[in-house]
Design a protein around this motif. Sequence first.
Motif, PDB file in Angstrom:
ATOM      1  N   ALA A  55       4.264   9.426   2.118  1.00 42.95           N
ATOM      2  CA  ALA A  55       5.077   9.405   3.346  1.00 42.95           C
ATOM      3  C   ALA A  55       6.411   8.692   3.089  1.00 42.95           C
ATOM      4  O   ALA A  55       7.462   9.161   3.540  1.00 42.95           O
ATOM      5  CB  ALA A  55       4.311   8.730   4.475  1.00 42.95           C
ATOM      6  N   LEU A  56       6.389   7.563   2.371  1.00 43.71           N
ATOM      7  CA  LEU A  56       7.627   6.855   2.036  1.00 43.71           C
ATOM      8  C   LEU A  56       8.537   7.745   1.199  1.00 43.71           C
ATOM      9  O   LEU A  56       9.731   7.859   1.490  1.00 43.71           O
ATOM     10  CB  LEU A  56       7.321   5.552   1.281  1.00 43.71           C
ATOM     11  CG  LEU A  56       8.525   4.847   0.649  1.00 43.71           C
ATOM     12  CD1 LEU A  56       9.507   4.378   1.715  1.00 43.71           C
ATOM     13  CD2 LEU A  56       8.059   3.687  -0.225  1.00 43.71           C
ATOM     14  N   TYR A  57       7.992   8.369   0.183  1.00 45.09           N
ATOM     15  CA  TYR A  57       8.806   9.193  -0.705  1.00 45.09           C
ATOM     16  C   TYR A  57       9.423  10.371   0.047  1.00 45.09           C
ATOM     17  O   TYR A  57      10.602  10.684  -0.124  1.00 45.09           O
ATOM     18  CB  TYR A  57       7.985   9.685  -1.901  1.00 45.09           C
ATOM     19  CG  TYR A  57       7.335   8.568  -2.694  1.00 45.09           C
ATOM     20  CD1 TYR A  57       7.897   7.294  -2.752  1.00 45.09           C
ATOM     21  CD2 TYR A  57       6.139   8.772  -3.360  1.00 45.09           C
ATOM     22  CE1 TYR A  57       7.301   6.275  -3.467  1.00 45.09           C
ATOM     23  CE2 TYR A  57       5.534   7.753  -4.088  1.00 45.09           C
ATOM     24  CZ  TYR A  57       6.118   6.504  -4.129  1.00 45.09           C
ATOM     25  OH  TYR A  57       5.518   5.491  -4.837  1.00 45.09           O
ATOM     26  N   LYS A  58       8.642  11.012   0.910  1.00 46.76           N
ATOM     27  CA  LYS A  58       9.190  12.120   1.699  1.00 46.76           C
ATOM     28  C   LYS A  58      10.274  11.613   2.652  1.00 46.76           C
ATOM     29  O   LYS A  58      11.302  12.273   2.834  1.00 46.76           O
ATOM     30  CB  LYS A  58       8.076  12.832   2.463  1.00 46.76           C
ATOM     31  CG  LYS A  58       7.217  13.701   1.557  1.00 46.76           C
ATOM     32  CD  LYS A  58       6.157  14.454   2.333  1.00 46.76           C
ATOM     33  CE  LYS A  58       5.400  15.402   1.412  1.00 46.76           C
ATOM     34  NZ  LYS A  58       4.368  16.168   2.136  1.00 46.76           N
TER      35      LYS A  58
ATOM     36  N   GLY B 257       6.448  -0.873  -6.618  1.00 49.91           N
ATOM     37  CA  GLY B 257       5.296  -1.614  -6.120  1.00 49.91           C
ATOM     38  C   GLY B 257       5.738  -2.665  -5.126  1.00 49.91           C
ATOM     39  O   GLY B 257       6.792  -3.286  -5.298  1.00 49.91           O
ATOM     40  N   VAL B 258       4.936  -2.853  -4.095  1.00 53.18           N
ATOM     41  CA  VAL B 258       5.212  -3.860  -3.069  1.00 53.18           C
ATOM     42  C   VAL B 258       3.937  -4.663  -2.856  1.00 53.18           C
ATOM     43  O   VAL B 258       2.839  -4.102  -2.803  1.00 53.18           O
ATOM     44  CB  VAL B 258       5.681  -3.207  -1.744  1.00 53.18           C
ATOM     45  CG1 VAL B 258       5.859  -4.241  -0.645  1.00 53.18           C
ATOM     46  CG2 VAL B 258       6.972  -2.422  -1.959  1.00 53.18           C
ATOM     47  N   SER B 259       4.103  -5.972  -2.719  1.00 53.34           N
ATOM     48  CA  SER B 259       2.976  -6.863  -2.472  1.00 53.34           C
ATOM     49  C   SER B 259       2.154  -6.361  -1.284  1.00 53.34           C
ATOM     50  O   SER B 259       2.710  -5.914  -0.276  1.00 53.34           O
ATOM     51  CB  SER B 259       3.506  -8.275  -2.177  1.00 53.34           C
ATOM     52  OG  SER B 259       2.482  -9.119  -1.723  1.00 53.34           O
ATOM     53  N   ARG B 260       0.856  -6.427  -1.403  1.00 53.13           N
ATOM     54  CA  ARG B 260      -0.045  -5.908  -0.363  1.00 53.13           C
ATOM     55  C   ARG B 260       0.302  -6.450   1.024  1.00 53.13           C
ATOM     56  O   ARG B 260       0.393  -5.697   1.986  1.00 53.13           O
ATOM     57  CB  ARG B 260      -1.491  -6.264  -0.703  1.00 53.13           C
ATOM     58  CG  ARG B 260      -2.481  -5.835   0.385  1.00 53.13           C
ATOM     59  CD  ARG B 260      -3.881  -6.078  -0.016  1.00 53.13           C
ATOM     60  NE  ARG B 260      -4.134  -5.226  -1.178  1.00 53.13           N
ATOM     61  CZ  ARG B 260      -5.195  -5.317  -1.948  1.00 53.13           C
ATOM     62  NH1 ARG B 260      -6.104  -6.214  -1.710  1.00 53.13           N
ATOM     63  NH2 ARG B 260      -5.360  -4.520  -2.984  1.00 53.13           N
TER      64      ARG B 260
ATOM     65  N   GLY C 136      10.053  -1.165   0.555  1.00 54.42           N
ATOM     66  CA  GLY C 136      10.162   0.012  -0.302  1.00 54.42           C
ATOM     67  C   GLY C 136      11.440   0.787  -0.013  1.00 54.42           C
ATOM     68  O   GLY C 136      12.153   1.198  -0.938  1.00 54.42           O
ATOM     69  N   CYS C 137      11.752   0.980   1.262  1.00 52.31           N
ATOM     70  CA  CYS C 137      12.990   1.689   1.627  1.00 52.31           C
ATOM     71  C   CYS C 137      14.214   0.954   1.101  1.00 52.31           C
ATOM     72  O   CYS C 137      15.133   1.573   0.563  1.00 52.31           O
ATOM     73  CB  CYS C 137      13.089   1.848   3.144  1.00 52.31           C
ATOM     74  SG  CYS C 137      12.051   3.166   3.798  1.00 52.31           S
TER      75      CYS C 137
ATOM     76  N   GLY D  96       8.495  -7.266  -4.078  1.00 56.49           N
ATOM     77  CA  GLY D  96       8.407  -5.880  -4.513  1.00 56.49           C
ATOM     78  C   GLY D  96       9.312  -5.639  -5.699  1.00 56.49           C
ATOM     79  O   GLY D  96      10.155  -6.483  -6.034  1.00 56.49           O
ATOM     80  N   TYR D  97       9.132  -4.494  -6.336  1.00 59.51           N
ATOM     81  CA  TYR D  97       9.934  -4.133  -7.500  1.00 59.51           C
ATOM     82  C   TYR D  97      10.072  -2.620  -7.569  1.00 59.51           C
ATOM     83  O   TYR D  97       9.269  -1.873  -6.997  1.00 59.51           O
ATOM     84  CB  TYR D  97       9.305  -4.647  -8.798  1.00 59.51           C
ATOM     85  CG  TYR D  97       7.904  -4.133  -9.037  1.00 59.51           C
ATOM     86  CD1 TYR D  97       7.686  -2.905  -9.666  1.00 59.51           C
ATOM     87  CD2 TYR D  97       6.789  -4.859  -8.621  1.00 59.51           C
ATOM     88  CE1 TYR D  97       6.403  -2.427  -9.868  1.00 59.51           C
ATOM     89  CE2 TYR D  97       5.503  -4.390  -8.826  1.00 59.51           C
ATOM     90  CZ  TYR D  97       5.319  -3.181  -9.450  1.00 59.51           C
ATOM     91  OH  TYR D  97       4.051  -2.690  -9.642  1.00 59.51           O
TER      92      TYR D  97
END
Length: 162
Positions: free
Chosen positions: A129-132, A86-89, A97-98, A65-66
Amino acid sequence: MLIRKAVPKDAEQLASLMKQVEQSGLMLFDPGERKTTPEQLQQRLFSMGQESIVFVAEEGQQLMGYLFAIGEEIQRKQHSIHIAIGVSRRERGKGIGCQLFVAMEEWAKDKEIRRIELTVLEHNHAAIALYKKRGFVVEGLKRESIGIGGNYMNEWLMSKLL
């Protein structure tokens, strides 16, 4: 999982990961549209100013991820950064991400960054949802700001104040 600052030698693998992430159809670039070469990305990483940084998530020398945090040189905007993540599928939903957000926010606090902003497609519910979860709030709707396959999509403008 190691979260660290990207370095120029990461350019080839990072460019490949970015193109793979874009296959989701949820990023700014259409799949295959980004023409950034590893050499161009390497130069960008080498010459990046103090107001910006790229973090990568790495496991076993493989980038998963980056997170790009892009700052402003303009005096009145130096307290603010815009991010892209971005995170690998195959690695989504595993907390990468967190972890990238934690590293970025620590860096931002050290740099006395006050505002973090991003845009996200309105239908990208997992990202929203991650951003929130990370404390971002919706500031506004960018109506029909992205064209995908002949359809126009809305984006949310989201931000977090530190």
